[in-house]
Design a protein around this motif. Structure first.
Motif, short mmCIF file in Angstrom:
data_model
loop_
_atom_site.label_atom_id
_atom_site.label_comp_id
_atom_site.label_asym_id
_atom_site.label_seq_id
_atom_site.Cartn_x
_atom_site.Cartn_y
_atom_site.Cartn_z
N GLU A 54 0.83 -1.20 0.00
CA GLU A 54 0.00 0.00 0.00
C GLU A 54 0.87 1.26 0.00
OE1 GLU A 54 -3.04 2.26 -0.60
OE2 GLU A 54 -3.20 0.08 -0.57
N THR A 55 1.96 1.22 0.74
CA THR A 55 2.91 2.34 0.76
C THR A 55 3.54 2.54 -0.61
OG1 THR A 55 3.40 1.93 3.10
CG2 THR A 55 4.99 3.26 1.87
N ILE A 56 3.91 1.44 -1.26
CA ILE A 56 4.49 1.52 -2.61
C ILE A 56 3.49 2.15 -3.57
CG2 ILE A 56 5.19 0.11 -4.60
CD1 ILE A 56 6.56 -1.79 -2.57
N ARG A 57 2.23 1.72 -3.53
CA ARG A 57 1.20 2.29 -4.41
C ARG A 57 1.05 3.79 -4.17
NH1 ARG A 57 -1.75 -1.80 -2.36
NH2 ARG A 57 -1.52 -3.70 -3.57
N GLN A 58 1.00 4.16 -2.90
CA GLN A 58 0.82 5.57 -2.56
C GLN A 58 2.00 6.41 -3.03
OE1 GLN A 58 -2.09 6.78 -1.27
NE2 GLN A 58 -1.14 8.69 -1.90
#
Length: 88
Positions: A54-58
């Motif tokens: 999720e951090t990578i996507r954000q």
């Protein structure tokens, strides 16, 4: 998986009934459906990877490039692309 002697844990009536079908062999008794945990639930790996992804996507949607994310997380560009374009 731990071996347990049936005559120690099962009631005598049940043991006699089971012996009608099988004797002197090992029997595997599976965990009931719905009680089996998914990979990484006990150790927390599943939660960690979900939060990381999720951090990578954000970060990607905030403007970081795939190459930069690949370098930061030590993942291949293809792995980063799979994470970014997944439907989670």
């Amino acid at each position: 998986m731990k071996y347990v002697n049936a005559d120690v844990i099962l009631p005598e009536e049940l043991l006699i009934e089971i012996q009608k079908y099988i004797q002197g062999s090992m029997v595997y008794i599976p965990i009931p459906e719905g009680h089996r945990k998914k990979w990484g639930e006990n150790s927390g790996s599943r939660t960690y990877l979900s939060q990381r992804n999720e951090t990578i996507r954000q970060q990607y949607f905030d403007g970081l490039t795939i190459a930069a994310l690949s370098e930061e997380y030590c993942l291949s560009s293809d792995s980063i692309k799979k994470i970014i374009y997944s439907k989670k």
